[in-house]
Motif scaffolding. Structure first.
Motif, PDB file in Angstrom:
ATOM      1  N   THR A 246       0.828  -1.208   0.000  1.00  0.00           N
ATOM      2  CA  THR A 246       0.000   0.000   0.000  1.00  0.00           C
ATOM      3  C   THR A 246       0.863   1.259   0.000  1.00  0.00           C
ATOM      4  N   CYS A 247       1.950   1.239   0.776  1.00  0.00           N
ATOM      5  CA  CYS A 247       2.796   2.432   0.907  1.00  0.00           C
ATOM      6  C   CYS A 247       3.630   2.711  -0.337  1.00  0.00           C
ATOM      7  N   GLY A 248       4.038   1.663  -1.037  1.00  0.00           N
ATOM      8  CA  GLY A 248       4.832   1.880  -2.243  1.00  0.00           C
ATOM      9  C   GLY A 248       6.324   1.884  -1.988  1.00  0.00           C
ATOM     10  N   PRO A 249       7.123   2.083  -3.042  1.00  0.00           N
ATOM     11  CA  PRO A 249       8.586   1.910  -2.979  1.00  0.00           C
ATOM     12  C   PRO A 249       9.348   2.950  -2.170  1.00  0.00           C
ATOM     13  N   ARG A 250       8.759   4.096  -1.874  1.00  0.00           N
ATOM     14  CA  ARG A 250       9.504   5.131  -1.140  1.00  0.00           C
ATOM     15  C   ARG A 250       9.472   4.912   0.368  1.00  0.00           C
ATOM     16  N   VAL A 251       8.751   3.901   0.807  1.00  0.00           N
ATOM     17  CA  VAL A 251       8.584   3.644   2.237  1.00  0.00           C
ATOM     18  C   VAL A 251       9.100   2.245   2.565  1.00  0.00           C
ATOM     19  N   ALA A 252       9.748   2.096   3.724  1.00  0.00           N
ATOM     20  CA  ALA A 252      10.267   0.798   4.159  1.00  0.00           C
ATOM     21  C   ALA A 252       9.764   0.487   5.563  1.00  0.00           C
ATOM     22  N   LEU A 253       9.703  -0.779   5.890  1.00  0.00           N
ATOM     23  CA  LEU A 253       9.363  -1.173   7.250  1.00  0.00           C
ATOM     24  C   LEU A 253      10.509  -0.762   8.162  1.00  0.00           C
ATOM     25  N   ALA A 254      10.192  -0.448   9.415  1.00  0.00           N
ATOM     26  CA  ALA A 254      11.211   0.099  10.300  1.00  0.00           C
ATOM     27  C   ALA A 254      11.010  -0.351  11.741  1.00  0.00           C
TER      28      ALA A 254
ATOM     29  N   HIS B 221       5.496  -0.531  11.931  1.00  0.00           N
ATOM     30  CA  HIS B 221       6.278   0.699  11.802  1.00  0.00           C
ATOM     31  C   HIS B 221       6.866   0.823  10.395  1.00  0.00           C
ATOM     32  N   VAL B 222       6.761   2.008   9.843  1.00  0.00           N
ATOM     33  CA  VAL B 222       7.346   2.284   8.526  1.00  0.00           C
ATOM     34  C   VAL B 222       8.142   3.575   8.610  1.00  0.00           C
ATOM     35  N   ILE B 223       9.046   3.755   7.650  1.00  0.00           N
ATOM     36  CA  ILE B 223       9.838   4.980   7.584  1.00  0.00           C
ATOM     37  C   ILE B 223       9.974   5.400   6.131  1.00  0.00           C
ATOM     38  N   GLY B 224       9.997   6.702   5.919  1.00  0.00           N
ATOM     39  CA  GLY B 224      10.143   7.239   4.576  1.00  0.00           C
ATOM     40  C   GLY B 224      10.775   8.610   4.622  1.00  0.00           C
ATOM     41  N   PRO B 225      10.938   9.258   3.489  1.00  0.00           N
ATOM     42  CA  PRO B 225      11.509  10.610   3.472  1.00  0.00           C
ATOM     43  C   PRO B 225      10.582  11.585   4.181  1.00  0.00           C
ATOM     44  N   ILE B 226      11.125  12.721   4.538  1.00  0.00           N
ATOM     45  CA  ILE B 226      10.381  13.706   5.315  1.00  0.00           C
ATOM     46  C   ILE B 226       9.101  14.147   4.612  1.00  0.00           C
TER      47      ILE B 226
END
Length: 296
Positions: free
Chosen positions: A65-73, A92-97
């Protein structure tokens, strides 16, 4: 690739993009949901009927759902990387600001310092690397818990200690991050540190290094006639050894029998065993090893 084949490789999930490439239209997806062949899991993600509902399926659905710019964290990434950590029930996910994720049951973290090497893939799911995961979780974990996490990544050869040390040296304080805790953990793991095959062995290795004692050979192999033994810690030149199982407990009487035969065989060959227990304080263990070494 047929949608069903794609789903088989992805925990029974089918993204709308994969469905479209497989020739399944949005109207067909809607009809299959109505007939319960598909089950909507997340936005633009369905599960094929009969696919088991697992933790990894939930995590993959969020990733799709989040797509390639987001990773699990954080804890989610740690678990995907094979570590055992406390789970708060959130993914938990992490992505650019600039990328804010708002999904039910998902905690979003954003970073201005997410480097290319900070993201790896496990089972085709993007997650933070072991180095980045340890740094991101440093604030939430105790020093002992953080050390266990780092040792787990070292033990499974997913991370090099010097890579973590280099990254910590150039990391800046950030919410949820504790550079101080990371430095404490790293100070106890000097270059050449080997966590062994268990938490118990890691503790002994740190005690020996901290006390400045001669480093033993770890997982040392001894061939005695037809028998071959592997010793947790050995000073071969002195025929002195220490076994980590002295810290734990035995669940079966056969374990005690096997250990007795093993120890007797080594002693008869001239080896001297060091006996310590998990409950002994670090100082007592260090002093015990030092005294044995002084007599050989």
């Amino acid at each position: 690739m047929r949608p069903e084949q794609w789903a088989e490789r992805n925990d029974g999930l089918l993204s709308s993009q994969a469905a479209s490439k497989g020739g399944v239209s949005p109207d067909q997806i809607a009809r299959r949901r109505k007939s319960e062949r598909y089950r909507a899991v997340r936005r633009n993600v369905d599960a094929i009927a009969g696919a088991p509902q697992t933790w990894k399926q939930q995590v993959r659905a969020v990733a799709l759902t989040c797509g390639p710019r987001v990773a699990l964290a954080h804890a989610t990434a740690a678990r995907l990387l094979g570590a055992e950590v406390a789970d708060d029930g959130s993914i938990h996910v992490i992505g650019p600001i600039s990328r804010l994720v708002r999904l039910e049951g998902v905690t979003c973290h954003r970073s201005t310092t997410l480097e290319p090497e900070d993201v790896v893939h496990r089972d085709r799911i993007a997650c933070t690397s072991p180095v980045r995961t340890a740094i991101d979780m440093s604030g939430a974990l105790t020093i002992n818990e953080l050390g266990k996490l780092i040792d787990r990544f070292l033990r499974t050869r997913q991370m090099q200690l010097e890579d973590l040390r280099e990254r910590v040296d150039r990391s800046r304080p950030a919410p949820g991050r504790s550079i101080k805790k990371l430095r404490v953990v790293l100070a106890a793991r000097i270059p050449g540190y080997d966590p062994g095959e268990s938490e118990l062995e890691g503790r002994i290795a740190r005690i020996i290094d901290k006390a400045g004692l001669p480093r033993p050979a770890q997982q040392h192999r001894v061939q005695l006639d037809a028998d071959r033994y592997r010793i947790d810690f050995a000073w071969p030149e002195h025929k002195l050894y220490l076994e980590g199982n002295g810290f734990g407990f035995h669940r079966l009487s056969s374990d005690l029998d096997s250990d007795a035969v093993r120890q007797n065989t080594l002693v008869l060959d001239g080896w001297t065993p060091i006996e310590v227990t998990w409950r002994m304080p670090d100082a007592v263990i260090a002093d015990t090893i030092r005294r044995f070494l002084s007599r050989v």
